[in-house]
Design a protein around this motif. Structure first.
Motif, PDB file in Angstrom:
ATOM      1  N   GLN A  99      41.103  45.591  34.755  1.00  0.00           N
ATOM      2  CA  GLN A  99      42.098  46.052  33.786  1.00  0.00           C
ATOM      3  C   GLN A  99      41.664  45.708  32.365  1.00  0.00           C
ATOM      4  N   ARG A 100      41.081  44.553  32.190  1.00  0.00           N
ATOM      5  CA  ARG A 100      40.587  44.149  30.870  1.00  0.00           C
ATOM      6  C   ARG A 100      39.577  45.154  30.340  1.00  0.00           C
ATOM      7  N   VAL A 101      38.672  45.601  31.214  1.00  0.00           N
ATOM      8  CA  VAL A 101      37.663  46.580  30.812  1.00  0.00           C
ATOM      9  C   VAL A 101      38.310  47.919  30.477  1.00  0.00           C
ATOM     10  N   TRP A 102      39.274  48.372  31.316  1.00  0.00           N
ATOM     11  CA  TRP A 102      39.980  49.631  31.015  1.00  0.00           C
ATOM     12  C   TRP A 102      40.695  49.556  29.668  1.00  0.00           C
ATOM     13  N   ASP A 103      41.345  48.434  29.409  1.00  0.00           N
ATOM     14  CA  ASP A 103      42.041  48.266  28.122  1.00  0.00           C
ATOM     15  C   ASP A 103      41.059  48.342  26.959  1.00  0.00           C
ATOM     16  N   GLU A 104      39.924  47.673  27.123  1.00  0.00           N
ATOM     17  CA  GLU A 104      38.929  47.660  26.046  1.00  0.00           C
ATOM     18  C   GLU A 104      38.348  49.049  25.812  1.00  0.00           C
TER      19      GLU A 104
ATOM     20  N   PHE B 282      32.347  42.936  43.529  1.00  0.00           N
ATOM     21  CA  PHE B 282      33.641  43.567  43.287  1.00  0.00           C
ATOM     22  C   PHE B 282      33.797  44.125  41.875  1.00  0.00           C
ATOM     23  N   LEU B 283      32.948  43.702  40.952  1.00  0.00           N
ATOM     24  CA  LEU B 283      33.039  44.201  39.587  1.00  0.00           C
ATOM     25  C   LEU B 283      31.960  45.227  39.245  1.00  0.00           C
ATOM     26  N   GLY B 284      30.793  45.099  39.859  1.00  0.00           N
ATOM     27  CA  GLY B 284      29.683  45.931  39.401  1.00  0.00           C
ATOM     28  C   GLY B 284      29.253  45.525  38.005  1.00  0.00           C
ATOM     29  N   GLU B 285      29.392  44.277  37.722  1.00  0.00           N
ATOM     30  CA  GLU B 285      29.083  43.744  36.394  1.00  0.00           C
ATOM     31  C   GLU B 285      28.936  42.235  36.519  1.00  0.00           C
ATOM     32  N   THR B 286      28.089  41.653  35.696  1.00  0.00           N
ATOM     33  CA  THR B 286      27.966  40.198  35.636  1.00  0.00           C
ATOM     34  C   THR B 286      28.810  39.688  34.483  1.00  0.00           C
ATOM     35  N   VAL B 287      29.704  38.767  34.775  1.00  0.00           N
ATOM     36  CA  VAL B 287      30.567  38.221  33.737  1.00  0.00           C
ATOM     37  C   VAL B 287      30.326  36.722  33.603  1.00  0.00           C
ATOM     38  N   ASP B 288      30.660  36.199  32.452  1.00  0.00           N
ATOM     39  CA  ASP B 288      30.623  34.763  32.206  1.00  0.00           C
ATOM     40  C   ASP B 288      31.827  34.162  32.931  1.00  0.00           C
ATOM     41  N   LEU B 289      31.587  33.429  34.000  1.00  0.00           N
ATOM     42  CA  LEU B 289      32.688  32.964  34.849  1.00  0.00           C
ATOM     43  C   LEU B 289      33.569  31.942  34.135  1.00  0.00           C
ATOM     44  N   GLU B 290      32.963  31.063  33.347  1.00  0.00           N
ATOM     45  CA  GLU B 290      33.790  30.083  32.625  1.00  0.00           C
ATOM     46  C   GLU B 290      34.640  30.771  31.560  1.00  0.00           C
ATOM     47  N   GLU B 291      34.058  31.725  30.839  1.00  0.00           N
ATOM     48  CA  GLU B 291      34.835  32.450  29.828  1.00  0.00           C
ATOM     49  C   GLU B 291      35.970  33.229  30.492  1.00  0.00           C
TER      50      GLU B 291
ATOM     51  N   GLY C  22      36.572  46.521  40.773  1.00  0.00           N
ATOM     52  CA  GLY C  22      36.886  46.371  39.358  1.00  0.00           C
ATOM     53  C   GLY C  22      37.313  47.684  38.729  1.00  0.00           C
ATOM     54  N   TYR C  23      36.679  48.783  39.149  1.00  0.00           N
ATOM     55  CA  TYR C  23      37.070  50.105  38.663  1.00  0.00           C
ATOM     56  C   TYR C  23      38.411  50.515  39.279  1.00  0.00           C
ATOM     57  N   GLY C  24      38.474  50.543  40.619  1.00  0.00           N
ATOM     58  CA  GLY C  24      39.663  51.062  41.292  1.00  0.00           C
ATOM     59  C   GLY C  24      40.884  50.176  41.160  1.00  0.00           C
ATOM     60  N   GLU C  25      40.726  48.882  41.432  1.00  0.00           N
ATOM     61  CA  GLU C  25      41.868  47.968  41.313  1.00  0.00           C
ATOM     62  C   GLU C  25      42.209  47.720  39.849  1.00  0.00           C
ATOM     63  N   GLY C  26      41.180  47.705  39.007  1.00  0.00           N
ATOM     64  CA  GLY C  26      41.443  47.574  37.575  1.00  0.00           C
ATOM     65  C   GLY C  26      42.239  48.755  37.060  1.00  0.00           C
ATOM     66  N   TRP C  27      41.884  49.965  37.511  1.00  0.00           N
ATOM     67  CA  TRP C  27      42.640  51.148  37.127  1.00  0.00           C
ATOM     68  C   TRP C  27      44.086  51.056  37.627  1.00  0.00           C
ATOM     69  N   ALA C  28      44.278  50.627  38.861  1.00  0.00           N
ATOM     70  CA  ALA C  28      45.623  50.569  39.423  1.00  0.00           C
ATOM     71  C   ALA C  28      46.491  49.563  38.674  1.00  0.00           C
ATOM     72  N   LEU C  29      45.908  48.453  38.250  1.00  0.00           N
ATOM     73  CA  LEU C  29      46.675  47.471  37.486  1.00  0.00           C
ATOM     74  C   LEU C  29      46.947  47.991  36.076  1.00  0.00           C
TER      75      LEU C  29
ATOM     76  N   PRO D  48      30.449  51.139  39.342  1.00  0.00           N
ATOM     77  CA  PRO D  48      30.320  49.770  38.851  1.00  0.00           C
ATOM     78  C   PRO D  48      30.821  49.724  37.407  1.00  0.00           C
ATOM     79  N   LEU D  49      31.485  48.649  37.030  1.00  0.00           N
ATOM     80  CA  LEU D  49      32.015  48.587  35.669  1.00  0.00           C
ATOM     81  C   LEU D  49      30.908  48.692  34.624  1.00  0.00           C
ATOM     82  N   SER D  50      29.726  48.185  34.931  1.00  0.00           N
ATOM     83  CA  SER D  50      28.629  48.285  33.968  1.00  0.00           C
ATOM     84  C   SER D  50      28.267  49.743  33.707  1.00  0.00           C
ATOM     85  N   THR D  51      28.288  50.563  34.771  1.00  0.00           N
ATOM     86  CA  THR D  51      27.984  51.987  34.608  1.00  0.00           C
ATOM     87  C   THR D  51      29.123  52.698  33.889  1.00  0.00           C
ATOM     88  N   LEU D  52      30.360  52.374  34.257  1.00  0.00           N
ATOM     89  CA  LEU D  52      31.517  52.987  33.603  1.00  0.00           C
ATOM     90  C   LEU D  52      31.472  52.764  32.100  1.00  0.00           C
ATOM     91  N   VAL D  53      31.224  51.539  31.684  1.00  0.00           N
ATOM     92  CA  VAL D  53      31.201  51.215  30.256  1.00  0.00           C
ATOM     93  C   VAL D  53      30.113  52.014  29.543  1.00  0.00           C
TER      94      VAL D  53
END
Length: 569
Positions: A516-521, A242-251, A411-418, A550-555
């Motif tokens: 949304q966090r990625v879009w803000d950044e 759903f993100l197209g990116e690997t994130v630190d899940l605990e962080e 992550g791209y589409g729903e992140g953008w909408a938020l 994928p968020l990794s490609t977007l970034v």
């Protein structure tokens, strides 16, 4: 660098087009969703054989892609995105994710039915196509059942809670007075000459869903685990899906807890603006008691949605966004189902079928508060999903078909909408305290979902407050439901639907807030990099012109980090 329009498609674009064409051959429903005519009565193969065919296609495409070097940024974006998406598709296939897919919102049990929502329902030809597809529902359901059985034989079965809810949904779809019967009756009334074929098709579809219920109850339910948590390996794969990116899940979990606390603090301050000294709950009660903020009946709800949407399109299209004429039509509809939730379906490739916002109203709900839903209209419409999806659809000359129509990443589409909801607050469209409280409720819900989804599926330690309140250390679904009830607005029916959705669709719910966090950044980085010359409208146009990635490609694309090989190198 800007996206380049190729008069002659590059080898990478040609490969992407060939891949997309093959996907449409394997999935006629995808063609229907894109408004491509020709196979309106067909379904793809939901059996293990059909799923294998798609995995084999992905392997072939990746092998060919490895031999191609991008010479423009546009090609580099396509290659990077396809490597990530198709590679994960193969990994998911090997883990039996598509074979065992079963949940309350986005599995074949719903998708086989839902494709009818996107089919035209006016002319005799329209209903002839519907009759044909109704007749093919049994083969689709039987293929799906075969895949569920295949996965179950290898130990991959969804949790009992998901099996139970799909049994309930399938029984409702296939009831004598259910969806298929009602659809056939509408067609027969408009076109009596098709009455028999529609009736027979509906009966066949009803019988198919009855067989699915029988299989789920008799075969799958006894094998289904009681435990809802999917564990780290499956969750990490879902998160990447759903993100197209690997994130630190605990962080990300810890971040979610912090963001949730910040939003609650915002709401507490706003509650005091609504009434000095009021709590959040008291402020909401004041808003709910205001007759001017209440709609009665679904007709009033639809008209209100349409009015908010039309105003946003007209006003934002003047100064804030480039909104081409085909995107200026957005239809607001009450969904034919009663599952709960609001969703968007994109336009056909030629915009003959416009983008649509659907509200699925649970049974018995007849009153709706506007203050809680204004930001939802912006989320689903403009500047949210409709602008993002519609822009990609419109850019036929710069985005290949795979990029434009098949590379959806939550992550791209729903992140953008938020992100769009917060943007509307920045632009002054949520200056009304009630509407802003509703937007913060929506943000609060998405932050709470980060905490719930990761916490429950990974069985992490709860925040200290919840350990003290419950006397337990680790999240359980039952405690998670209490947590959601505290942070999610809406009816019990809606909250229960969402609760089951999160448990059955691991990784999807957090993708909104993480996206949304990625879009803000990215926006903050661009503003810092460009200084006084930063143009937020240009930033938005640039990002949306890339299509859903994928968020990794977007970034990498927004930072200019994608490698491009010089001509002749």
């Amino acid at each position: 660098m800007d996206i380049v329009n190729h008069a002659t498609p590059s080898p990478i674009d040609e490969l992407a087009e060939a891949h997309a064409a093959r996907v449409l051959e394997l999935s006629p429903e995808t063609a229907t969703s894109m408004g491509i005519p020709g196979r309106e009565t067909e379904y793809g193969d939901y059996s293990p054989t059909g799923l294998d065919a798609y995995a084999d296609l992905c392997r072939e495409t990746l092998a060919a892609l490895a031999e191609l070097a991008p010479s423009t940024e546009n090609e580099a974006v396509t290659k990077d995105a396809m490597l990530e998406r198709l590679g994960l598709d193969i990994e998911s296939h090997e883990a039996l994710d598509p074979h065992s897919s079963l949940n309350n919102i986005a599995s074949p049990a719903q998708e086989i039915r839902a494709i009818f929502d996107l089919m035209p329902q006016e002319s005799a030809e329209d209903f002839s196509h519907i009759a044909g597809r109704l007749a093919n529902v049994p083969a689709a359901i039987d293929g799906y059942t075969a895949s569920l059985r295949y996965a179950a034989d290898r130990g991959a079965v969804s949790a009992r809670r998901q099996v139970a809810v799909v049994i309930e949904q399938s029984r409702a779809y296939g009831a004598e007075d259910g969806f298929f019967t009602a659809l056939a009756a509408r067609g027969a009334e408009a076109h009596p000459e098709l009455a028999e074929s529609l009736r027979e098709g509906a009966q066949a579809a009803n019988a198919a869903y009855a067989r699915l219920v029988e299989f789920l109850e008799g075969t799958l339910m006894p094998l289904a685990p009681h435990k809802d948590a999917v564990g780290r390996e499956a969750y990490a794969r879902g998160s990447r899906r759903f993100l197209g990116e690997t994130v630190d899940l605990e962080e990300t979990y810890a971040w979610g807890i912090e963001v949730l606390a910040d939003i609650v603090a915002e709401q507490e301050a706003l509650a005091c603006e609504i009434k000095p000294g009021a709590s959040i709950e008291e402020a909401k009660a004041i808003l709910n008691a205001d007759p001017s903020r209440v709609l009665h009946g679904t007709d009033a709800l639809r008209e209100w949605m349409q009015g908010i949407s039309d105003t946003a399109v007209a006003e934002l299209g003047r100064e804030q966004f480039d909104i081409p004429e085909p995107l200026r039509t957005l239809e607001c509809c009450i969904a034919p189902t009663q599952d709960g939730g609001v969703y968007y379906t994109g336009p056909s490739s030629d915009f003959a079928r416009p983008g649509r916002m659907w509200w699925s109203v649970p049974p018995g709900e007849t009153e709706f508060t506007t203050w809680g839903e204004t930001s939802t209209v912006y989320h689903e419409g403009v500047p949210g999903h409709h602008l993002q999806v519609g822009t990609a659809t419109y850019l036929k000359d710069t985005l290949n078909t795979w990029r434009r129509d098949l590379c959806w990443t939550s992550g791209y589409g729903e992140g953008w909408a938020l992100y769009a909801e917060r943007l509307m607050d920045e632009l002054g469209y949520l200056s009304d305290p009630g509407d802003r409280m509703g937007m913060l409720d929506a943000q609060r819900m998405r932050a709470a979902r980060v905490v719930f989804d990761i916490g429950v599926h990974l069985e992490l330690e709860m925040p200290r407050e919840w350990q003290e309140r419950t006397g337990q250390r680790v999240w359980t679904p039952e405690i998670g439901k209490q947590f959601l009830d505290e942070h999610l607005e809406g009816s019990e029916g809606t909250r229960s639907f969402e609760f089951v959705r999160y448990l059955g669709w691991p990784g999807q719910a957090p993708s909104y807030k993480v996206g949304q966090r990625v879009w803000d950044e990215l926006r903050r980085e661009a503003a810092e990099r460009e200084g006084e010359s930063f143009d937020v409208k240009a930033f938005h146009s640039r990002a949306l012109s890339l299509g859903s990635l994928p968020l990794s490609t977007l970034v990498k694309a927004m930072r200019g980090e994608l490698a491009v090989e010089a001509p002749g190198a």
